[in-house]
Design an enzyme around this catalytic site. Structure first.
Site, PDB file in Angstrom:
ATOM      1  N   HIS A 160       7.659  18.073   2.552  1.00 32.10           N
ATOM      2  CA  HIS A 160       8.626  16.935   2.598  1.00 32.10           C
ATOM      3  C   HIS A 160       9.348  16.963   4.238  1.00 32.10           C
ATOM      4  O   HIS A 160       9.130  15.955   4.897  1.00 32.10           O
ATOM      5  CB  HIS A 160       9.845  17.246   1.577  1.00 32.10           C
ATOM      6  CG  HIS A 160       9.747  17.270   0.294  1.00 32.10           C
ATOM      7  ND1 HIS A 160       8.752  15.968  -0.262  1.00 32.10           N
ATOM      8  CD2 HIS A 160       9.564  18.204  -0.414  1.00 32.10           C
ATOM      9  CE1 HIS A 160       8.866  16.435  -1.836  1.00 32.10           C
ATOM     10  NE2 HIS A 160       9.074  17.551  -1.859  1.00 32.10           N
ATOM     11  N   ASP A 211       3.427  15.789  -4.668  1.00 33.28           N
ATOM     12  CA  ASP A 211       4.603  16.548  -5.095  1.00 33.28           C
ATOM     13  C   ASP A 211       4.718  16.791  -6.678  1.00 33.28           C
ATOM     14  O   ASP A 211       4.238  17.401  -7.403  1.00 33.28           O
ATOM     15  CB  ASP A 211       5.962  16.497  -4.632  1.00 33.28           C
ATOM     16  CG  ASP A 211       6.995  17.322  -4.845  1.00 33.28           C
ATOM     17  OD1 ASP A 211       6.702  18.485  -5.023  1.00 33.28           O
ATOM     18  OD2 ASP A 211       8.116  17.160  -4.861  1.00 33.28           O
TER      19      ASP A 211
END
Length: 338
Positions: A160, A211
């Site tokens: 991220h 993710d």
């Protein structure tokens, strides 16, 4: 994943124990199941065995999170050390986040990965609330805390890397730490748009991931990284199609410890994916614009063949090892709910 043209997965794995935290008879039963699942699906896996020890800064794990926690980083390392690599599987490490591993134990996880020359991943500055809590607990940002404890470096990937200061970006890029952008999850969770261009310019290798499993489409992740920047800057052309494909292929494999994959050349693993240029999404452009068509128009539904290390796993859009993938997925989800 195979149907979407993905040949290797980095599984951020932290459900280690039975409900209530009781270890299974085989302490790595869940990790072994994931390794076997990858084999059955015909893809490679890097099992990123995750240290997840606390519920927050100074907080013990909740009753639910006892499934995740080994108690401390030394116990986590002892359990992980039993896992064995296979032809299709490598063992890496992960720090769930700076809130989930006490600061004084971060170095234990980093040292375990360093000694084995294994990839190390960490969710980093995904949300502003974590940044605020880290500053309150330690007087610094998560990136600064990781740097203090020797976590950053060329074998480490921050997942991220969304809410970073200019100093954080310089730390990450200067240390050679990678960045795995997961645009579909970042927008799904309303977490924000990470500074991908600034990270790239500071020297952080960019890779792409999903993710969550809500969207399994690396073509969508690739174009989303560019389109997010267009929204932020109101300018186009931050990456070429070739650069976005590299983030989805060679640099993604390298982040998972597969340095001999993701490119077509002598000596590399024969991972090959074909994308139809005659679907309703891709028809029309000349062959010379194949890369641009793939990145900016195609979806995972346009994948026709997936070859993993020379083995034809998907042929003409059908999985050669799992005859009914939707049915298998439905049965697996139903079993979880039972």
């Amino acid at each position: 994943m195979a149907l979407a043209g993905i040949t290797a997965v980095g599984e951020f794995h932290y459900v280690h124990h039975a409900p209530g935290g009781t270890p299974y008879a085989d302490p790595n039963a869940m990790g072994e199941a994931l390794i076997e699942a990858a084999a059955e699906a015909g893809i490679r896996i890097t099992l990123l065995d995750t240290a997840y020890l606390s519920a927050g800064f100074g907080q013990p794990p909740t009753a639910h999170q006892l499934r995740f926690s080994d108690g401390d980083a030394d116990a986590w390392a002892t359990r992980c050390s039993v896992l064995k690599e296979r032809d299709h599987a490598r063992i890496g490490a992960a720090i769930h986040s700076v809130r989930a591993v006490p600061a004084e134990q971060l170095a234990t996880v980093a040292r375990w990965a360093e000694e084995r020359r294994a990839p190390l991943h960490v969710h980093l500055s995904e949300q502003t609330a974590e940044n605020d809590a880290c500053r309150e607990a330690h007087g610094c940002t998560p990136a600064q805390l990781l740097a203090r404890h020797g976590v950053l470096g060329p074998r480490t990937t921050g997942v991220h890397n969304t809410h970073l200061t200019a100093g954080d970006i310089a730390l990450i890029g200067g240390s050679g730490t990678g960045t795995c952008m997961c645009p579909t999850t970042e927008r799904d969770l309303a977490d924000g748009i990470g500074p991908a261009v600034a990270l790239r310019d500071e020297g952080s290798p960019l890779s792409l991931g999903s993710d969550s499993h809500a969207v399994i489409d690396l073509l969508e992740e690739a174009r989303a990284m560019e389109l997010n920047e267009r929204l932020r800057t109101r300018a186009r052309g931050h990456w070429t199609a070739a650069a976005l494909l590299r983030a989805a292929t060679a640099d993604g494999h390298a982040a998972l410890g597969w340095d001999d994959t993701g490119r077509i050349e002598a000596g590399a693993r024969a991972d090959l994916v074909t994308i139809a240029l005659d679907s309703v999404r891709t028809a029309g452009p000349p062959p010379g614009l194949g890369a641009e068509t793939a990145v900016f128009a195609a979806t995972a539904a346009d994948v026709r063949h997936t070859v993993v290390a020379g083995r034809h796993v998907v042929r003409d859009g059908a999985h050669t090892l799992v005859p009914d993938v939707p049915g298998a997925l439905a049965r697996a989800v139903e079993a979880l709910r039972a």
